[in-house]
Write a protein that holds these residues in place. Structure first.
Motif, short mmCIF file in Angstrom:
data_model
loop_
_atom_site.label_atom_id
_atom_site.label_comp_id
_atom_site.label_asym_id
_atom_site.label_seq_id
_atom_site.Cartn_x
_atom_site.Cartn_y
_atom_site.Cartn_z
N LEU A 175 1.15 3.98 -2.84
CA LEU A 175 0.81 5.47 -2.51
C LEU A 175 1.77 6.24 -3.27
O LEU A 175 1.50 7.35 -3.73
CB LEU A 175 0.74 5.76 -1.12
N ALA B 223 0.88 -1.22 -0.05
CA ALA B 223 0.00 0.06 -0.12
C ALA B 223 0.91 1.39 0.08
O ALA B 223 0.48 2.17 -0.47
CB ALA B 223 -1.03 0.09 1.38
N LEU C 66 1.59 9.23 -5.91
CA LEU C 66 1.79 10.47 -5.75
C LEU C 66 3.00 11.15 -6.53
O LEU C 66 2.98 12.25 -6.77
CB LEU C 66 2.30 10.59 -4.33
N LEU D 271 -6.37 1.68 -4.67
CA LEU D 271 -4.91 2.18 -4.64
C LEU D 271 -4.13 1.68 -5.63
O LEU D 271 -3.27 2.25 -6.29
CB LEU D 271 -4.20 2.09 -3.09
#
Length: 779
Positions: free
Chosen positions: A432, A428, A436, A676
């Motif tokens: 992420l 995760a 980003l 995600l």
């Protein structure tokens, strides 16, 4: 599974009744359904003037109705002859509002019934001063003209127009960047293609109307092709692209639908070994589709084509409902009892998905509201028919999926897998970080990127527009007021400013409606300067002294001036059916309660200098590229808000249904991590996220929630675990097939939906198995 013996008449009656109801519902909808294709239904309410203009132009603006034609493949004279014949043929077609090919570039640019208005429309000094001195000088010039090669053109005009104001006006109305004329019609710079501009009667968003117009043009071209000529026709513009997109989409949907149908039948046949299973399983899906369509038809004026296409894709999740039911059928238990045991879990997933889509009802975008109504009604009816109708059509399975040794071996291997809490937490974090920090733009703000029109066609369209002298498409000036007259009056104040900027090199050229149609106030001012009948006659007699012209030769001239003195000011509606309609219509946008006079710009070098120069004139420099991007950003903001609320409501439904923190986490974690991971994969491959990716994330989340809920429902019962595994495998395979094929589409919207949901299915299945399965020690 189906028995048609006399003792099973009730089952047969129910089946036939269900099919008849579906047929009747489809028949009623096909007769009363109003389809619409206005893309503005899927845009948020515009707020800025640039956004308002963009939305108006997308839907009904003249620019959206223009088609660019090029006739080539023959010598210049042949191409020109075909251009003239084509223009004449199209002028008689109801699908075509106006056609121009340069034939009206001379005297014909001023239609006969508008010629008395020449003194009100022309800015030339001669039109404003018809005294004896001016008339004497003009008549002397006419004598020279009549002895020149231009005599054939001038002689018919002299009696009614001794100052040749008609020719001056026609020359003034020529576009600043008009294409060259050869053999009397427009040609490209190379002289190889005859060019035409066509304005369709149908609005830009009316793809059926545009398709009829394109067909009419092709038919007229074929009918007017000179015998033995090898001329070719090339069409470009929004309407031509819309028709091409529609045909291309229909072809792709056709082959995708065919492969889907065959694949689903084979998968379900292999999974359940019954031919009746895929046929019966289609009934809840068909019921849901008709219910969704009917609900939209009742609540809205029409059903948008995108709602129809996307809605049927979204309620594809409903195919999972009968699959779960079929996989949990077993010998010794009635189908009604089987579905009753599944219902709490099934209804939890249905409620969560419906609540998620209900947030679209508050999006302020009618297209999304339609989509919400379609999906909610469709899923609810599909679930209800699976619960109360489908079980009464089937009998218990002769074989239980829980008895499969192969399935049992798969489950045992899955049981041996550890619960990768730390690994998934690390995954995760990595996902992420990719989301980003991956290079490239995160959001796709360019509306044009959603079009499946090939880059080569877009480039060719730009070339044709340049050949036809089309203005810049990004920047334009706008003057908005309450009505057409006020907008024209205010736009006239720009003329000296624009001339100064042109002289300074800030821009190469410009065009505005007031150039062709002055405001009523300016027409009245020019009208007031015209001499009365007696004064004009006396001035003419004085000018004719010592002139070879006969005194009574200019009676038509005196009549025209007298008519101009009494005529009401010319209006936009008076231009209908004339060559000026196209020019003025493209620069004057009339909306409800407002009108906007546009100024098209050519060769703009310094937008900031232009904006500063017109700051105090009431005009605004519009950047349509920025307007489209801000409109997309505005839509995205609303959609993200709806998604946030949907996520909270979806989680709330699960919490209320399960009432156990550990179970809630096991059900929600796969769905959250899948979302995600989808974003991370798309970003890693440089995909810029658009609005259809976001909408598809809800569908992927709904699928993941169903998988996790059913694994949680299975609990510690080995037989139920195997049945659930069987159901989830079949569900994931069928859904992957459907959306995997969409991901292969060349249509950007379909590709975005397909790739997002296909990734979601794979990730949701794997994570549901790893996280949501419930070992005995965890219960």
């Amino acid at each position: 599974m189906l028995r048609f013996e006399p003792r099973d008449r009730a089952r047969l009656v129910l089946l036939l009744g269900w099919i008849v109801l579906l047929a009747l519902g489809g028949l009623l909808l096909s007769r009363g359904l109003k389809m619409e294709e206005d893309l503005r239904r899927f845009l948020p309410t515009p707020r800025t003037p640039a956004q308002v203009l963009l939305v108006d132009e997308l839907g009904e603006g003249p620019g959206s109705r223009l088609l660019l034609l090029a006739v080539s493949g023959a010598d210049g004279e042949t191409a020109a002859a075909h251009s003239r014949a084509l223009a004449a043929g199209l002028a008689a077609r109801p699908e075509i509002a106006l056609v121009a090919n340069g034939e009206d570039a001379g005297l014909d640019a001023v239609p006969e019934d508008l010629r008395p208005y020449r003194y009100l429309l022309s800015p030339s000094p001669q039109a404003q001063s018809l005294d004896a001195g001016t008339l004497h000088a003009e008549l002397g010039q006419r004598l020279q003209d009549l002895g020149s090669p231009a005599a054939d053109l001038v002689e018919p005009l002299v009696p009614s127009d001794p100052t040749l104001e008609t020719l001056r006006l026609a020359e003034a109305w020529q576009p600043a960047q008009a294409p060259q004329r050869r053999h009397g019609v427009w040609f490209d710079r190379a002289g190889e293609q005859a060019l035409l501009l066509v304005q369709t009667a149908a609005a830009g968003f009316d793809s059926a109307g545009q398709q009829a117009a394109v067909a009419a043009i092709q038919a007229a071209f074929d009918a007017t092709r000179p015998e033995g000529a090898a001329t070719r026709l090339e069409m470009s513009g929004p309407g031509a692209f819309a028709v091409s997109i529609r045909e291309r989409t229909e072809r792709e949907v056709s082959w995708i639908g065919t492969v889907d149908t065959i694949g689903l039948l084979l998968l379900l046949g292999l999974a359940y070994r019954r031919l009746s299973i895929p046929l019966l399983g289609a009934l809840p899906l068909a019921s849901g589709g008709l219910a969704g369509l009917g609900a939209v038809a009742l609540l809205f004026d029409g059903v948008h084509g995108i709602t129809l296409a996307f809605g049927f894709t979204l309620i594809g999740v409903a195919q999972d409902y009968p699959i779960h039911f079929f996989s949990h059928l077993r010998p010794g238990q009635s189908p009604v009892a089987s579905v009753r045991a599944l219902w709490p879990t099934l209804v939890t997933g249905v409620l969560a998905t419906c609540i998620a889509y209900a947030t679209f009802l508050f999006s302020g975008v009618q297209g999304l509201e339609q989509l919400a109504v379609f999906t909610i009604a469709g899923l609810a009816v599909a679930a209800a028919t699976t619960r109360w109708l489908l079980p009464r059509l089937v009998t218990p399975m002769r074989r239980d999926p829980a008895g499969s040794a192969r399935l049992d071996g798969i489950w045992r291997r899955l049981e041996g897998l550890p619960r990768p809490r730390r690994t998934l937490a690390g995954l995760a974090l990595v996902a992420l970080a990719v989301v980003l920090f991956a290079p490239g733009a995160f959001w796709q703000n360019d509306l044009s990127r959603l079009t499946p029109v090939p880059a080569a066609d877009l480039q060719r369209d730009a070339q044709l527009r340049a050949e036809l002298g089309a203005p810049d498409v990004r920047y334009m000036l706008a003057v908005q007021d309450t009505d057409v007259e006020a907008a024209l009056f205010r736009s006239e104040r720009l003329l000296p400013v624009l001339e100064k900027l042109k002289a300074e090199g800030v821009l190469a050229g410009y065009d505005l409606a007031a150039r062709y149609l002055p405001s009523a106030a300016l027409q009245r001012a020019r009208q007031a300067k015209l001499p009365d009948a007696d004064t004009l006659r006396a001035s003419l007699e004085q000018a004719l002294e010592d002139s070879p012209f006969l005194p009574d030769a200019f009676e038509p001239f005196l009549e025209d001036v007298a008519a101009a003195r009494e005529a009401p000011p010319l209006t936009v509606d008076d231009l209908a059916g004339t060559p000026l309609e196209l020019a003025v219509g493209g620069l004057l946008v009339r909306g409800e309660g407002h009108a906007t006079a546009l100024v098209s710009l050519t060769g703009l070098e310094d937008p900031q200098a232009l904006a500063s120069a017109v700051e105090n004139t009431g005009a605004q420099l519009l950047d349509l590229k920025q307007a489209s991007e801000s409109l997309v950003a505005q839509w995205r903001l609303r959609l993200l808000g709806a998604l946030a609320v949907a996520a909270l409501l979806l989680a709330g439904v699960v919490v209320v249904a399960l009432r156990d923190r550990r179970r809630v986490l096991r059900v929600l974690a796969p769905m959250a991590l899948t979302t995600l991971l989808i974003l991370a994969v798309l970003r890693a491959f440089g995909v810029e996220l658009n609005l259809f990716h976001l909408v598809s994330l809800i569908l992927a989340a709904g699928l993941g929630l169903d998988y996790a809920l059913f694994f949680d429902h299975a609990g510690d019962d080995r037989a139920d675990q195997l049945r659930t595994l069987h159901a989830v495998i079949v569900c994931s395979l069928t859904t992957t097939l459907v959306f995997g094929l969409l991901a292969l589409s060349s249509i950007p919207v379909l590709r975005a939906i397909g790739s997002t949901v296909a990734l979601g299915v794979v990730f949701n299945f794997v994570l549901a198995v790893l996280v949501a399965r419930s070992p005995e020690e965890a219960r």
